[in-house]
Motif scaffolding. Structure first.
Motif, PDB file in Angstrom:
ATOM      1  N   TRP A 217       0.840  -1.201   0.000  1.00 23.37           N
ATOM      2  CA  TRP A 217       0.000   0.000   0.000  1.00 23.37           C
ATOM      3  C   TRP A 217       0.876   1.252   0.000  1.00 23.37           C
TER       4      TRP A 217
ATOM      5  N   HIS B 288       2.209   1.712  -3.494  1.00 22.60           N
ATOM      6  CA  HIS B 288       1.073   2.147  -4.300  1.00 22.60           C
ATOM      7  C   HIS B 288       0.812   3.630  -4.102  1.00 22.60           C
ATOM      8  N   ASP B 289       0.787   4.072  -2.828  1.00 25.11           N
ATOM      9  CA  ASP B 289       0.498   5.460  -2.507  1.00 25.11           C
ATOM     10  C   ASP B 289       1.568   6.387  -3.081  1.00 25.11           C
TER      11      ASP B 289
ATOM     12  N   HIS C  86      -0.452  -0.489 -14.114  1.00 27.78           N
ATOM     13  CA  HIS C  86      -1.500  -0.035 -13.197  1.00 27.78           C
ATOM     14  C   HIS C  86      -2.187   1.225 -13.714  1.00 27.78           C
TER      15      HIS C  86
ATOM     16  N   ARG D 233      -4.151   7.826   0.454  1.00 29.68           N
ATOM     17  CA  ARG D 233      -5.136   6.794   0.797  1.00 29.68           C
ATOM     18  C   ARG D 233      -5.677   6.938   2.204  1.00 29.68           C
TER      19      ARG D 233
ATOM     20  N   HIS E 209       1.608   6.804  -6.862  1.00 31.95           N
ATOM     21  CA  HIS E 209       0.551   7.711  -7.317  1.00 31.95           C
ATOM     22  C   HIS E 209       0.812   9.158  -6.900  1.00 31.95           C
TER      23      HIS E 209
ATOM     24  N   TRP F  13       5.506  -1.660 -12.760  1.00 32.51           N
ATOM     25  CA  TRP F  13       4.203  -1.799 -12.098  1.00 32.51           C
ATOM     26  C   TRP F  13       3.310  -0.617 -12.421  1.00 32.51           C
ATOM     27  N   ARG F  14       3.875   0.595 -12.353  1.00 31.98           N
ATOM     28  CA  ARG F  14       3.083   1.794 -12.608  1.00 31.98           C
ATOM     29  C   ARG F  14       2.570   1.817 -14.043  1.00 31.98           C
TER      30      ARG F  14
END
Length: 346
Positions: free
Chosen positions: A85, A88-89, A124, A298, A92, A120-121
């Protein structure tokens, strides 16, 4: 300050300007505030917690209590992969105030996990831009694979969450395979970053493997490492399974006729729940809010939810939300007997 209902947009107001007005509301409410120290503290806590859980699991095994060691090992893997997470955060742009700082932190966490952040980005971002668009949403390919249909929920669970299918062959679902995929994307589209990210991946995976070998010996350590990556993939697959799978699907031509808010609201579902849901899914249980504003940190998604709910309902759009297990069962049922209404419309 109380939440003001989002006004019904005039018929001549563009969808883009409506989203801009919503963003202004969220900014005024402090929803875009970054908390980098919290991200660092969470990374340290997850790593220390996972190491402690693995050590306890080893002691339980030595004490002759494998029935207690197995769930403790799973807890260790869960805590470790909660760092996903954080990556991911930051990927972004939601952890640090600047773009460069977010990229560095995403690369750091990705190195810990053994992942290629640029690769990955790349995949995604396609998911965000083309959610549930036939052939263009790279995170939802299984739903359109006619061979991934099963005779029962149990078989569907095994085929979807325990195994991955590559060129007709079923392989154990593992983050190692996802890392290979993202490494390919990185090398193909971000070749200038590939060497650095590959080095970080080798170090990250090497440290994980070395840690398990120190815990259990060479062969058992290798097996535990592979099990660890398998559990991580099950966790991440399960976490996002119910957010999109059984909702509407669009062909590319149909998607081009929809504005962003309409596409995301019709193809995205949140998980309902309290603090436990928030902890397990890291705030991303508010998936619609995240899809409308990917840069929104998030940990503030729950604060943004009432504003987004009023916004989509004022536009006559659905606000999908249900408990996680309800969504999970719907995904399994979708692959046992896909509802006719979920097929791409012509």
């Amino acid at each position: 300050m109380g939440i003001q209902p989002f006004p019904q947009a005039p018929t001549d107001q563009s969808a883009a300007s409506s989203l801009t007005a919503l963003r202004a509301q969220l900014e005024a409410a402090g929803c875009f505030e970054r908390k980098p120290l919290r991200a660092v503290a969470e990374l340290v806590a997850n790593l220390l917690g996972s190491v402690l859980a693995f050590l306890v699991a080893r002691q339980l095994m030595r004490a002759g209590a494998p029935w207690a060691a197995a769930p403790m090992f799973a807890v260790g893997s869960f805590l470790f992969y909660r760092n996903g997470w954080l990556m991911h955060d930051a990927a972004h742009g939601g952890s640090w105030p600047g773009i460069k700082a977010n990229r560095w932190f995403a690369a750091l966490v990705a190195g810990v996990l053994g992942e290629f952040p640029s690769g990955w980005r790349h995949g995604h971002n396609r998911h965000h831009a083309r959610t549930n668009v036939l052939g263009e949403d790279w995170d939802q390919r299984e739903r359109w694979d006619p061979t991934r249909r099963y005779s029962s929920r149990w078989r569907a669970w095994m085929g979807l969450f325990l195994f991955t299918r590559y060129r007709g062959i079923y392989l154990p679902a593992s983050l190692l395979f996802m890392g290979l995929r993202d490494g390919y994307y990185c090398n193909r589209h971000y070749r200038d970053r590939f060497a650095a990210e590959l080095t970080a991946v080798i170090i990250g995976l090497g440290l994980q493997l070395g840690g398990f070998i120190c815990l259990a010996g060479v062969w058992q350590g290798v097996l535990l490492f592979l099990l660890h990556t398998h559990l991580g993939m099950i966790y991440l697959n399960s976490a996002f399974a119910g957010n999109h799978y059984d909702l509407e699907t669009f062909t590319p031509e149909q998607a081009r006729e929809l504005d962003m808010a309409s596409l995301q609201a019709r193809t995205t579902r949140n998980y309902a729940g309290g603090w436990w849901t928030h902890y397990v899914f890291g705030g991303l249980e508010k998936q619609l809010e995240h899809h409308l504003f990917p840069h929104l940190p998030r940990h503030h998604l729950h604060r943004a939810a009432p504003y987004v709910r009023d916004f989509v309902r004022a536009r006559g759009l659905p606000y999908h939300e249900a408990p996680f297990w309800h969504c999970y069962m719907r995904v399994l049922d979708f692959h046992v007997d896909p509802p006719r209404t979920q097929a791409p419309r012509t």
